[in-house]
Design a protein around this motif. Sequence first.
Motif, PDB file in Angstrom:
ATOM      1  N   HIS A  90       0.864  -1.172   0.000  1.00  0.00           N
ATOM      2  CA  HIS A  90       0.000   0.000   0.000  1.00  0.00           C
ATOM      3  C   HIS A  90       0.906   1.229   0.000  1.00  0.00           C
ATOM      4  O   HIS A  90       1.872   1.304   0.775  1.00  0.00           O
ATOM      5  CB  HIS A  90      -0.920   0.002   1.222  1.00  0.00           C
ATOM      6  N   VAL A  91       0.594   2.172  -0.869  1.00  0.00           N
ATOM      7  CA  VAL A  91       1.426   3.365  -1.020  1.00  0.00           C
ATOM      8  C   VAL A  91       0.934   4.441  -0.059  1.00  0.00           C
ATOM      9  O   VAL A  91      -0.190   4.926  -0.182  1.00  0.00           O
ATOM     10  CB  VAL A  91       1.374   3.881  -2.474  1.00  0.00           C
ATOM     11  N   TRP A  92       1.795   4.809   0.880  1.00  0.00           N
ATOM     12  CA  TRP A  92       1.500   5.889   1.817  1.00  0.00           C
ATOM     13  C   TRP A  92       2.317   7.112   1.390  1.00  0.00           C
ATOM     14  O   TRP A  92       3.544   7.123   1.499  1.00  0.00           O
ATOM     15  CB  TRP A  92       1.865   5.503   3.236  1.00  0.00           C
ATOM     16  N   MET A 104      -0.224  11.169   6.474  1.00  0.00           N
ATOM     17  CA  MET A 104      -0.011  10.029   5.595  1.00  0.00           C
ATOM     18  C   MET A 104      -1.314   9.693   4.875  1.00  0.00           C
ATOM     19  O   MET A 104      -2.352   9.493   5.508  1.00  0.00           O
ATOM     20  CB  MET A 104       0.485   8.822   6.388  1.00  0.00           C
ATOM     21  N   VAL A 105      -1.236   9.621   3.545  1.00  0.00           N
ATOM     22  CA  VAL A 105      -2.398   9.314   2.708  1.00  0.00           C
ATOM     23  C   VAL A 105      -2.184   7.952   2.064  1.00  0.00           C
ATOM     24  O   VAL A 105      -1.188   7.751   1.341  1.00  0.00           O
ATOM     25  CB  VAL A 105      -2.603  10.388   1.617  1.00  0.00           C
ATOM     26  N   ASP A 106      -3.083   7.011   2.343  1.00  0.00           N
ATOM     27  CA  ASP A 106      -3.026   5.693   1.709  1.00  0.00           C
ATOM     28  C   ASP A 106      -3.694   5.815   0.346  1.00  0.00           C
ATOM     29  O   ASP A 106      -4.911   5.942   0.230  1.00  0.00           O
ATOM     30  CB  ASP A 106      -3.747   4.652   2.576  1.00  0.00           C
ATOM     31  N   ARG A 107      -2.870   5.764  -0.727  1.00  0.00           N
ATOM     32  CA  ARG A 107      -3.393   5.940  -2.076  1.00  0.00           C
ATOM     33  C   ARG A 107      -3.726   4.618  -2.759  1.00  0.00           C
ATOM     34  O   ARG A 107      -4.084   4.618  -3.941  1.00  0.00           O
ATOM     35  CB  ARG A 107      -2.393   6.735  -2.922  1.00  0.00           C
ATOM     36  N   MET A 132      -7.195  16.729  -1.264  1.00  0.00           N
ATOM     37  CA  MET A 132      -7.584  15.322  -1.246  1.00  0.00           C
ATOM     38  C   MET A 132      -8.656  15.090  -0.199  1.00  0.00           C
ATOM     39  O   MET A 132      -8.689  15.756   0.847  1.00  0.00           O
ATOM     40  CB  MET A 132      -6.373  14.422  -0.978  1.00  0.00           C
ATOM     41  N   VAL A 133      -9.524  14.117  -0.483  1.00  0.00           N
ATOM     42  CA  VAL A 133     -10.627  13.760   0.412  1.00  0.00           C
ATOM     43  C   VAL A 133     -10.535  12.274   0.706  1.00  0.00           C
ATOM     44  O   VAL A 133     -10.242  11.471  -0.188  1.00  0.00           O
ATOM     45  CB  VAL A 133     -11.991  14.094  -0.219  1.00  0.00           C
ATOM     46  N   GLY A 134     -10.779  11.907   1.952  1.00  0.00           N
ATOM     47  CA  GLY A 134     -10.746  10.500   2.309  1.00  0.00           C
ATOM     48  C   GLY A 134     -11.277  10.255   3.704  1.00  0.00           C
ATOM     49  O   GLY A 134     -11.680  11.184   4.411  1.00  0.00           O
ATOM     50  N   VAL A 135     -11.283   8.986   4.086  1.00  0.00           N
ATOM     51  CA  VAL A 135     -11.766   8.550   5.405  1.00  0.00           C
ATOM     52  C   VAL A 135     -10.579   8.391   6.345  1.00  0.00           C
ATOM     53  O   VAL A 135      -9.540   7.830   5.961  1.00  0.00           O
ATOM     54  CB  VAL A 135     -12.532   7.218   5.286  1.00  0.00           C
TER      55      VAL A 135
END
Length: 235
Positions: A90-92, A104-107, A132-135
């Motif tokens: 998983h790319v952080w 850190m964003v898990d892409r 960026m938007v995420g949970v």
Amino acid sequence: MWGWVILFVGVAALSGLGAWQIQRGESKQAMLAQRQAAGKSEPRDFVAARASADTAVPEYGLRYTLTGRLDAQRQVLFDNQVRNERIGYHVWTPLVLDDGTRVMVDRGWVPLGPQGRAEPPDPGAPAGRVTMVGVWRDLPRPGMRLGGDAACRLDGWPRVLNYPDIEDLRCQYEDDVVDGLLLLDEADARGFERDWQRQFEQMPPVRHFGYALQWFAMALAVFVIFVVLNLRRIR
């Protein structure tokens, strides 16, 4: 004496794995409930949420929006991640906020490169200022840590790490890193393979509780076998 020591270590290890599965099940239950509620509302501003929170940590399971620049030159590859029976990472990617704080964003997931682990992939990332938007979720944790990760070796990027904790990450960047992880929205084309909802469906909370019961049953079985064998020896 050695028998009692081995018994204690074995039962403690099995019980610890059972407790870990219960914790994962409860966390997943909470995140599912919060995601359902958050899906009906607009994402919150990350910086404002941190400023208003007592702990300065965003709320688990809610959607947030962040603005900053991606540090494409210093990414982390979260190792031993399986997707469709294939091993990869998983790319952080750290997103640097205006005040210098890193998030850190898990892409998403990428496979092993042609050379395997001998030559890890080096995923690209958009340049310039991005939103960026995420949970939000906490950092993934293993069932049991056997020693520390060699996380503070400061050589070469991207870094391949196996379940780094927040101190490991802060050591990597020698700077402030927010304790947690942003799961990039699945519709965002700036990420890689990911299906966060599918992960929950494949491993629902009830399955974690079932695994916990199995670990506790194994711990009880080891204890009972130990007692029975020793009673026979005494007789």
